[in-house]
Scaffold this motif. Sequence first.
Motif, mmCIF file in Angstrom:
data_model
loop_
_atom_site.group_PDB
_atom_site.id
_atom_site.type_symbol
_atom_site.label_atom_id
_atom_site.label_comp_id
_atom_site.label_asym_id
_atom_site.label_seq_id
_atom_site.Cartn_x
_atom_site.Cartn_y
_atom_site.Cartn_z
ATOM 1 N N SER A 43 29.065 5.943 7.555
ATOM 2 C CA SER A 43 29.899 6.946 7.934
ATOM 3 C C SER A 43 30.616 7.519 6.646
ATOM 4 O O SER A 43 30.762 6.677 5.786
ATOM 5 N N VAL A 82 34.118 3.584 11.852
ATOM 6 C CA VAL A 82 33.068 3.594 12.826
ATOM 7 C C VAL A 82 33.594 2.996 14.194
ATOM 8 O O VAL A 82 34.506 2.689 14.367
ATOM 9 N N TRP A 95 27.773 12.723 10.513
ATOM 10 C CA TRP A 95 27.841 12.547 8.943
ATOM 11 C C TRP A 95 26.519 12.724 8.289
ATOM 12 O O TRP A 95 26.326 13.360 7.548
ATOM 13 N N HIS A 135 23.928 8.893 11.820
ATOM 14 C CA HIS A 135 25.444 8.589 12.329
ATOM 15 C C HIS A 135 26.434 9.470 12.318
ATOM 16 O O HIS A 135 26.435 10.341 11.365
ATOM 17 N N SER A 148 30.070 10.924 12.177
ATOM 18 C CA SER A 148 31.032 10.910 11.132
ATOM 19 C C SER A 148 32.312 10.108 11.851
ATOM 20 O O SER A 148 32.495 9.817 12.959
#
Length: 355
Positions: free
Chosen positions: A84, A88, A327, A331, A333
């Motif tokens: 990221s 996370v 992101w 995944h 952001s």
Amino acid sequence: MDSHNQLFSLSSLSLVLLLLSGHMELQLVEGRWQRHEKNYSPKMLFVFGDSYVDTGNTRMTDQPGSWKNPYGLTFPGKPAGRFSNGRVLTDYIAEYLGLKSPAPYKFRKLMQQKLENGMNFAYGGTGVFDTFSQNPNMTIQIDFFNQLIKENVYTTSDLYDSVAYVSVSGNDYAFYSIRNGSFEGFPAFIGSVVSQTVTNLVRIQRLGVRKIVVGGLHPTGCVPASTASYSYQQCNSTFNDLALLHNNLLNQAVTKLNRQSKDNSTFVVVDLYDSFMSVLNHPSTNNIKEPFKPCCVGVGREYNCGSVENNVNKYTVCESPTSAFFWDLLHPSQAGWHAVYNKLQKMSALRQLRY
């Protein structure tokens, strides 16, 4: 009454008062009665899974990867092993429990002072079975955990007052698809993934962890890798249906586990599907301007976020990572994870972590 007996009587009276007041209960652990305070926040967090919760275990040599620019752009300002631009899900769960993020297993010998928060065994790209990643699958991650217990790095008391979080984010299904698995065979394969996940949960419990939490599968049809063919405007409903099947089977299995357990809340499912969809369907209320388009993308189909060729960056980064939900192609952001975390806090499952 001698001083020893007087002290014993006073201690016993104090314990009785605490029990009667409802702030403490006695539980039998390994044949011995132990005091346990109600509404007590766990003192350790153990994490197993994949890139959605990995905070640094994946190899630094992977290219592209979480240790390459521009990962970590927002936090901590440089690549730190998270998939990221910043924090996370692991970081936010630890925060909820009042803990610091547990140290990655890879750095256990370099971060001795942080082992008191637990440990993170998750590796990016992994699944409950072997995938395209060379990193250890979840069975091996639990083996690592078991070895530390044998080495007395963590005691029975540590484990009893801890929470384990298990992340299964779909790498098994991606690998199945890449290996030309038939679509007709997908439901049966989903069943095998859920079955192995349940086996993993039970094994963690038997190692002594009192509360085991597993993340439900997020809407995989809504990640940019799936929405790209729709110009990042809508989700792939077929992939989302498969995610819902996974979650339905997982919830049924966990319900059965809890019925068989002495404590009917030992295993908890965190509903990532609904929390993701809640944010993606109402992005503006979460300060998200780009719900489906990734912030960091490779230049051309052959490149990904973080790709470099001949010392030239083969990716672009959006102007405002803080307003993008995703992101990269897979995944969330930091802003995306924070929005999901805010939704999870309102659900009963997350509150069960503070047993």
